[in-house]
Design an enzyme around this catalytic site. Structure first.
Site, PDB file in Angstrom:
ATOM      1  N   TYR A 235      45.130  39.041  47.232  1.00  0.00           N
ATOM      2  CA  TYR A 235      45.903  40.151  47.645  1.00  0.00           C
ATOM      3  C   TYR A 235      45.310  41.379  46.991  1.00  0.00           C
ATOM      4  O   TYR A 235      44.700  41.494  45.844  1.00  0.00           O
ATOM      5  CB  TYR A 235      47.367  39.905  47.854  1.00  0.00           C
ATOM      6  CG  TYR A 235      48.229  40.272  46.468  1.00  0.00           C
ATOM      7  CD1 TYR A 235      48.726  41.812  46.367  1.00  0.00           C
ATOM      8  CD2 TYR A 235      48.404  39.287  45.471  1.00  0.00           C
ATOM      9  CE1 TYR A 235      49.393  42.060  45.214  1.00  0.00           C
ATOM     10  CE2 TYR A 235      48.969  39.571  44.213  1.00  0.00           C
ATOM     11  CZ  TYR A 235      49.656  41.043  44.176  1.00  0.00           C
ATOM     12  OH  TYR A 235      50.178  41.357  43.087  1.00  0.00           O
ATOM     13  N   CYS A 236      45.684  42.469  47.606  1.00  0.00           N
ATOM     14  CA  CYS A 236      44.990  43.859  47.227  1.00  0.00           C
ATOM     15  C   CYS A 236      46.165  44.932  47.918  1.00  0.00           C
ATOM     16  O   CYS A 236      47.475  44.642  48.026  1.00  0.00           O
ATOM     17  CB  CYS A 236      43.837  44.127  47.469  1.00  0.00           C
ATOM     18  SG  CYS A 236      43.492  43.912  49.293  1.00  0.00           S
TER      19      CYS A 236
END
Length: 278
Positions: A235-236
């Site tokens: 994720y980011c």
């Protein structure tokens, strides 16, 4: 055509195969900028029209492939709409697709991931993008490309994506490893509990090309992401750099990675969800 084992091609391979009748080249660029008011998204269609790899088409991932009925930017459209957009761009079931961007590669890997999410595997990423193509002395064009409509069949793979509920459950699941692809300073300010930090820039060289498989394995092994007992979920901030981390993990030998598409944007939308700082 002879295709490489990994979904990564260089400028020489693309130049050699550019005239193959079943090859489709796609400019996947999106303009992303930041200022004191946050992140800003703009279409790269004008950039594409000014300069692109000869024969390439442009797909606007924001306008064409993202839902407009949710506050989370770049939420994937339904399979039928995705298939319609890809078919209109001239991409059919029997084609091989090479995606690239004008930026740092994360928009190319975003489309690579989205195609795989919809069951299409004959997609490659141009290593280093347009910059590498030009550095190799290859030509660019500004001609108008009129694709012949094709039939694209979408077969969604739900295992390629993780929901917020999945990530909430993963916090207490030793069989899932949450991999945050943001910069260390962003990770330190706040991340999903139990996450490890593998910043996207650490996975590429200064010229934007992907590091070799040995270097990637070293990076991911240090983070615990190559442990067969865990499944990585990347994720980011908004689900874009997360796809670059997933792509690098594939190059390092993991083909079971999911991305948390909502990423920090969706996670922090509910202030009751926990955050860790370091």
């Amino acid at each position: 055509m002879t295709e490489p084992t990994l979904p990564l091609v260089d400028a020489a391979w693309l130049a050699e195969h550019l005239d193959d009748p079943r090859l489709r080249v796609v400019d996947a660029t999106v303009h992303l900028s930041f200022d004191e008011n946050g992140a800003h998204i703009a279409s790269a269609e004008e950039t594409y029209r000014a300069e692109h790899i000869p024969g390439a088409v442009f797909i606007d991932q924001d306008a064409e492939l993202s839902r407009d009925d949710t506050p989370i930017r770049f939420t994937p459209v339904d399979s039928d709409r995705f298939a319609e957009a890809l078919g209109a761009a001239g991409i059919g079931d029997d084609d091989t697709v090479v995606v690239y961007d004008h930026a740092n590669g994360i928009w190319a890997t975003r489309l690579w991931w989205h195609l795989g999410y919809e069951g299409f595997d004959r997609v490659k990423v141009l290593d280093g993008g347009l910059a590498a193509w030009k550095a190799a002395g290859q030509p660019t064009g500004s001609e108008e490309v009129q694709p012949t409509p094709a039939t694209f069949t979408a077969r969604r793979r739900p295992e390629r994506i993780a929901s917020t509920a999945d990530v909430e459950a993963a916090i207490d699941d030793d069989g899932v490893l949450l991999v945050n692809a943001l910069a260390p300073e962003d990770f330190a300010r706040g991340h999903i509990p139990g996450s490890v930090n593998v910043p996207f820039p650490s996975l590429v060289r200064e010229n934007g090309t992907l590091k070799d498989a040995g270097a990637l394995r070293e990076i991911f092994a240090a983070a615990g992401a190559l442990d067969p007992a865990v499944r990585p979920v990347t994720y980011c901030g908004g689900g874009i750099a997360a796809t670059a981390a997933a792509f690098a993990l594939l190059a390092a030998g993991r083909d079971d990675v999911a991305i948390y598409d909502g990423s920090m944007t969706e996670w922090t939308a509910d202030p009751s969800r926990p955050l860790e700082a370091s």
